[in-house]
Design an enzyme around this catalytic site. Structure first.
Site, mmCIF file in Angstrom:
data_model
loop_
_atom_site.group_PDB
_atom_site.id
_atom_site.type_symbol
_atom_site.label_atom_id
_atom_site.label_comp_id
_atom_site.label_asym_id
_atom_site.label_seq_id
_atom_site.Cartn_x
_atom_site.Cartn_y
_atom_site.Cartn_z
ATOM 1 N N LYS A 67 -11.270 -13.862 -3.087
ATOM 2 C CA LYS A 67 -12.437 -13.079 -2.697
ATOM 3 C C LYS A 67 -12.148 -12.134 -1.529
ATOM 4 C CE LYS A 67 -14.224 -16.760 0.324
ATOM 5 N NZ LYS A 67 -13.204 -17.769 -0.002
ATOM 6 N N HIS A 196 -13.689 -26.402 5.486
ATOM 7 C CA HIS A 196 -13.482 -25.023 5.931
ATOM 8 C C HIS A 196 -14.157 -24.883 7.284
ATOM 9 C CE1 HIS A 196 -12.969 -20.744 6.057
ATOM 10 N NE2 HIS A 196 -12.598 -20.650 4.796
ATOM 11 N N GLU A 270 -6.462 -22.470 2.236
ATOM 12 C CA GLU A 270 -7.080 -21.338 1.543
ATOM 13 C C GLU A 270 -7.086 -20.090 2.432
ATOM 14 O OE1 GLU A 270 -10.961 -22.748 0.602
ATOM 15 O OE2 GLU A 270 -10.241 -24.447 -0.582
#
Length: 473
Positions: A67, A196, A270
């Site tokens: 993204k 996250h 990530e």
């Protein structure tokens, strides 16, 4: 691997090792034939970031967050380097799979997925996916009961560019145990924990707290009969030229040694902005100027404020100011050493008053037709940009030096025809103005042998020349 037709603008232009992004920008700007805003993307910067990651955190396998910037060339380079991918939708999954990437290199890291996307993951073999709520568990039970699940817990950094905890992540102490019990009762296979700390993390110690909390969830899962083997430490890694990964890397490495010494636990991350932020440089042209004069009521001194209108704005690349809380820094392309600075503001091209790039900055007096350069523009810019008011999204022109090309040329999914050699600056100028796929090749004194992947056999010889950009300045 799916073969696609490559246009000139989707290829990587190979430049001399002594040439950099600013040399290419100078050649384009000095041509005086270019007005549209444009990007220069340096693939070598992506490769450099990957090398740093592997040195500083060898145990952590990066899964690039698609993204952040889904440019195909970026994805191809990262696939060639061996990274995994963090996908949030079936469209992102398809884009990565189209590169020839195996489905087991993808984590479907969206804790709240439409049912059709879960079915698509099942059809394409993307087995690993996250969850943080009971509803998601029942959906997965109905549409993909064989999935390998990862429970996402919440652990927010005190300082972050974009906080994510208000939307995703269950409480590690109160909610995670309940969700794991539900998953066990449904017969679902939970294999690990993810978190996250927030995009653009400004508090490295948040990773220590999150990894410690993950250990607690691992231990509780064992009491339910689970044997977790995956820890996903998410994103949050800085990517600007001035940033360093070392403080975060040290905390992560120390925490993994303390809480997850077992080498059988696979650790992934990530990263998004880490890989691409510094790879992109945006050039914008000043097309209009408005001067506001103000008289001091006491001294009667008149001062000027300059409003510079450029051909990209918050509906285009600079959406990152609104959505990603980014602070952008304009650099006049011309040498301004010793020039007087004035109160200035920078505005985008649309007719919306919201389209303000910078409210207040100090710049020398500039003229129509001059350029402003913005570095560190690769993250969360182009994927969200729109052609509002009819103004086009800037084109991206990709470069790599000879060393980068030499590293990547024989690694799938990259092929020889992904690279262009020759008078790079002149052809960049031409392709900025149109979509002409033509290319002017120089004389051909150099023979390069391209070998098959995982084979020593030669499939073709290509005769090429690398041209020093300084010859065209």
């Amino acid at each position: 691997m799916k073969i696609i037709n490559l246009t000139t603008n989707s290829r990587v232009r190979v430049i001399n090792n002594r040439t950099d992004v600013w040399n290419v920008l100078r050649t384009v700007v000095d041509s005086e034939t270019q007005e549209d805003a444009f990007y220069i993307c340096d693939i070598g910067e992506v490769v450099r970031k990957h090398k740093i990651w592997k040195i500083l955190m060898p145990r952590v396998v990066p899964h690039y967050a698609v993204k952040c910037n889904d440019n195909r060339a970026i994805l191809e380079v990262l696939a060639a380097l061996g990274t995994g991918f963090d996908c949030a939708s079936k469209a992102e999954i398809n884009k990565v799979l189209s590169l020839g990437v195996d489905s087991d290199r993808i984590i479907f890291a969206n804790p709240a997925k439409p049912a059709s996307h879960i079915r698509h993951a099942a059809l394409t073999g993307v087995n690993t996916m996250t969850f943080d709520n009971e509803t998601e568990l029942h959906k997965i039970k109905n549409f993909f009961p064989e999935a390998k699940l990862v429970v996402r817990i919440r652990c927010d950094a005190k300082v972050a560019q974009c906080q994510l905890g208000m939307k995703f992540g269950c409480d590690a102490t109160t909610e995670a145990p309940y969700l794991l019990s539900v998953a066990r009762d449904l017969g679902l296979d939970v294999v690990g924990v993810s978190f996250h700390v927030g995009s653009g993390c400004g508090e490295p110690d948040a990773f220590r707290r999150a990894i410690a909390s993950s250990r607690t969830v691992f231990d509780y899962a064992a009491t339910l009969g689970y044997n977790f083997n995956l820890l996903d430490i998410g994103g949050g890694y800085p990517g600007r030229r001035e940033d360093t990964l070392e403080p975060i890397a040290k905390i992560i490495n120390d925490s993994l040694d303390k809480y997850f010494p077992d080498p059988h636990v696979r650790v992934i991350a990530e990263p998004g902005r880490y890989y691409v932020t510094s790879a992109y440089t945006l050039a914008c042209n000043i097309h209009s100027i408005r001067t506001i004069k103000t008289e001091d009521p006491i001294t009667k001194e008149i001062t000027s404020h300059y409003m510079y209108y450029i051909n990209d704005g918050v509906y285009g690349s600079f959406n990152c100011i609104l959505y990603d809380h980014q602070v952008v820094i304009p650099q006049p392309f011309k040498n301004c050493d010793g020039l007087e600075l004035h109160s200035s503001s920078i505005w985008g091209p649309t007719c919306d008053g919201l389209d303000q790039v910078i409210e207040e900055c100090m710049l020398p007096e500039l003229k129509v037709g001059e350029w402003l350069i913005f570095e560190d523009m690769g993250a969360y810019t182009l994927p969200v940009a729109s052609p509002f008011n009819g103004f086009p999204v800037p084109k991206v022109h990709i470069i790599a030096d000879e060393n980068t090309w030499d590293l990547l040329k024989g690694i799938l999914p990259l092929r020889e025809d992904h690279f262009i050699f020759g008078q790079t600056p002149a052809n960049i100028r031409a392709s900025l103005q149109n979509d002409d796929n033509s290319w002017i090749f120089p004389k051909l004194p150099i023979t390069v042998s391209i070998s098959k992947c995982n084979s020593n056999s030669i499939i073709q010889e290509h005769v090429l020349e690398l041209v020093d950009i300084s010859l065209f300045q």
